[in-house]
Design an enzyme around this catalytic site. Structure first.
Site, PDB file in Angstrom:
ATOM      1  N   ARG A   1       0.507  -1.145  -0.465  1.00 46.27           N
ATOM      2  CA  ARG A   1       0.032  -0.163   0.025  1.00 46.27           C
ATOM      3  C   ARG A   1       0.674   1.539   0.275  1.00 46.27           C
ATOM      4  O   ARG A   1       1.021   2.354  -0.728  1.00 46.27           O
ATOM      5  CB  ARG A   1      -0.933  -0.287   0.990  1.00 46.27           C
TER       6      ARG A   1
ATOM      7  N   TYR B   1     -16.705  15.556 -15.090  1.00 45.14           N
ATOM      8  CA  TYR B   1     -17.768  14.715 -14.992  1.00 45.14           C
ATOM      9  C   TYR B   1     -18.537  14.305 -14.345  1.00 45.14           C
ATOM     10  O   TYR B   1     -18.020  14.400 -12.868  1.00 45.14           O
ATOM     11  CB  TYR B   1     -16.252  14.050 -14.391  1.00 45.14           C
TER      12      TYR B   1
HETATM   13  C1  LIG Z   1     -13.690   8.679 -16.250  1.00 49.17           C
HETATM   14  C2  LIG Z   1     -13.745   9.775 -15.737  1.00 49.17           C
HETATM   15  C3  LIG Z   1     -13.319  10.468 -14.404  1.00 49.17           C
HETATM   16  C4  LIG Z   1     -13.390   9.581 -13.122  1.00 49.17           C
HETATM   17  O1  LIG Z   1     -12.337   8.290 -13.525  1.00 49.17           O
HETATM   18  P1  LIG Z   1     -12.774   7.034 -12.599  1.00 49.17           P
HETATM   19  O2  LIG Z   1     -11.493   6.018 -13.535  1.00 49.17           O
HETATM   20  O3  LIG Z   1     -14.466   5.943 -13.405  1.00 49.17           O
HETATM   21  O4  LIG Z   1     -13.057   6.709 -12.033  1.00 49.17           O
HETATM   22  C5  LIG Z   1     -12.715  11.278 -13.843  1.00 49.17           C
HETATM   23  N1  LIG Z   1     -12.498  12.281 -14.706  1.00 49.17           N
HETATM   24  C6  LIG Z   1     -13.245  12.545 -16.431  1.00 49.17           C
HETATM   25  C7  LIG Z   1     -13.071  13.804 -16.766  1.00 49.17           C
HETATM   26  C8  LIG Z   1     -13.378  10.705 -16.403  1.00 49.17           C
HETATM   27  O5  LIG Z   1     -13.872  11.200 -17.917  1.00 49.17           O
END
Ligand SMILES: *Cc1c(COP(=O)(O)O)cnc(C)c1O
Length: 380
Positions: free
Chosen positions: A46, A98
């Site tokens: 970790r 997002y």
């Molecule tokens: C997919 C995405 C995330 C989140 O990432 P995960 O790996 O799905 O947790 C954050 N920011 C953007 C712009 C994304 O496209």
């Protein structure tokens, strides 16, 4: 070293113990200590794992930072980054982020007392006006998801520095191949490595990189304390993905250019959102800060055309969330990726129910265009 060479030889390009050209997957939770109370390089996975460390060195190199950190997902990377702060700290956040980041902010971080003001990140005056006495950082994406709005990274970091704030940029859509926010003054870059960096839609991962030693210390502490670290197998997969990022991006970009031309000439398409279009609002800023305009396109069909039937009629392009993989993926943000954002807020931010987002893959360009054409023919 040029960027495309760095993708392959950057960070730490061979295994330090054996010289293996492909870094070994150190699938071990703990490490033998040869001396009691010594200071071993590796003690518990970790805290640090050699496979993960190689990926972390690579992304730090690519983004031009002092240290990189690998997490179990992009969301975990974003969460760890916000965890550097405390209750009553205030953030300015871009309105088009997002959907999962919006949810993390509103349903999780606010419960811990972090405060947020959402602004149109394209509007520099709005950004500066939103600064309060307790503001600590500005957080945004560029290009944004799904509207592909462009934030002026250099101008925002300038405002941030003037007010002693940190700037955090989600660089998932651009990738360091197209844009390196740290070089433009940002303090932290976060990634969903699930997307272009992994590139094959086969692993969920997140990365954070900083240009600041003090922040690096904090992130290392939080990564170890929270524990949302990326495992060795997935760290290896993301590294392998990054090695072909340059080759993939060249095809992503060529296909995107061809698809844009096709969509522009089809009168069933009402509107195309793409930073590479000369009349797109963020075009000039994008040209200044990006090496290429990326392979994400959003568009709307003419009113009255059946969006649902269109996306369901595609045969090569797959109806799915996510982006940045070798396969072309299409989605309707209002129903899928951004479904967790209340409709009023979504519409206010410009995400119509009909908006379609396309992540252009690296299939044959003619197959992609023919697929779009046959699906459009089914609806109009
Ligand atoms: C997919 C995405 C995330 C989140 O990432 P995960 O790996 O799905 O947790 C954050 N920011 C953007 C712009 C994304 O496209």
């Amino acid at each position: 070293m040029k960027f495309e060479t760095k993708l392959i030889h950057g960070g730490q390009s061979e295994d330090q113990a054996t010289g293996a050209v492909s870094i070994s997957v150190y699938r071990s939770s703990t490490f033998h200590q040869y001396e009691l109370g010594g200071n071993p390089k590796w003690e518990y996975s970790r805290t640090g794992n050699p496979t993960r460390a190689a990926l972390e060195a690579l992304i730090a190199d690519l983004e031009g930072g002092v240290a990189g950190f690998a997490f179990a997902s992009g969301s975990a990377a974003i969460h760890a980054t916000f965890s550097m702060y405390s209750a009553h700290d205030h953030f300015i956040v871009g309105s088009d982020v997002y959907g999962g980041t919006f949810r993390l902010i509103n349903k999780v971080l606010k419960r811990f007392g972090l405060e947020f003001t959402v602004v149109d990140i394209q509007d520099l005056a709005a950004v500066e006006n939103a600064i309060q006495d307790n503001t600590v950082a500005i957080y945004f994406e560029t290009p944004t998801n799904p509207l592909l709005q462009i934030a002026d990274i250099a101008a925002i970091t300038k405002i941030a520095k003037k007010h002693k704030l940190k700037t955090i940029v989600d660089n998932t859509f651009a990738t360091p191949y197209n844009q390196r926010p740290l070089e433009l003054g940002a303090d932290i870059v976060v990634h969903s490595a699930t997307k272009y960096l992994g590139g094959h839609s086969d692993v969920v991962a997140g990365l954070a990189v900083t240009s600041d030693e003090k922040i690096a210390e904090k992130l290392a502490f939080l990564q170890n304390s929270i524990g949302s670290t990326l495992g060795p197998d997935d760290s290896w997969l993301i590294q392998r993905g990054i090695k072909t990022l340059g080759a993939r991006m060249r095809v992503h970009h060529a296909n995107t250019e061809a698809i844009i031309k096709f969509l522009e000439n089809d009168d069933r398409v009402a509107r195309i959102l793409y930073p590479g279009l000369p009349d797109f609002p963020g075009h000039e800023v994008a040209k200044k800060q990006m090496d290429h305009f990326g392979a994400m396109i959003s568009f709307e069909l003419q009113e009255g055309l059946d969006t649902k039937k269109f996306v369901e009629s595609l045969k090569v392009i797959s109806l799915a969330e996510s982006l940045g993989g070798i396969e072309s993926l299409i989605e309707v943000p209002s129903v899928m990726t951004h479904g967790s954002i209340p409709r009023e807020i979504r519409l206010e931010n410009g995400i119509k129910d009909e908006l379609i987002r396309l992540s252009v893959g690296i299939e044959d360009e003619e197959d992609l265009i023919n697929d779009l054409k046959q699906a459009l023919d089914k609806i109009g």
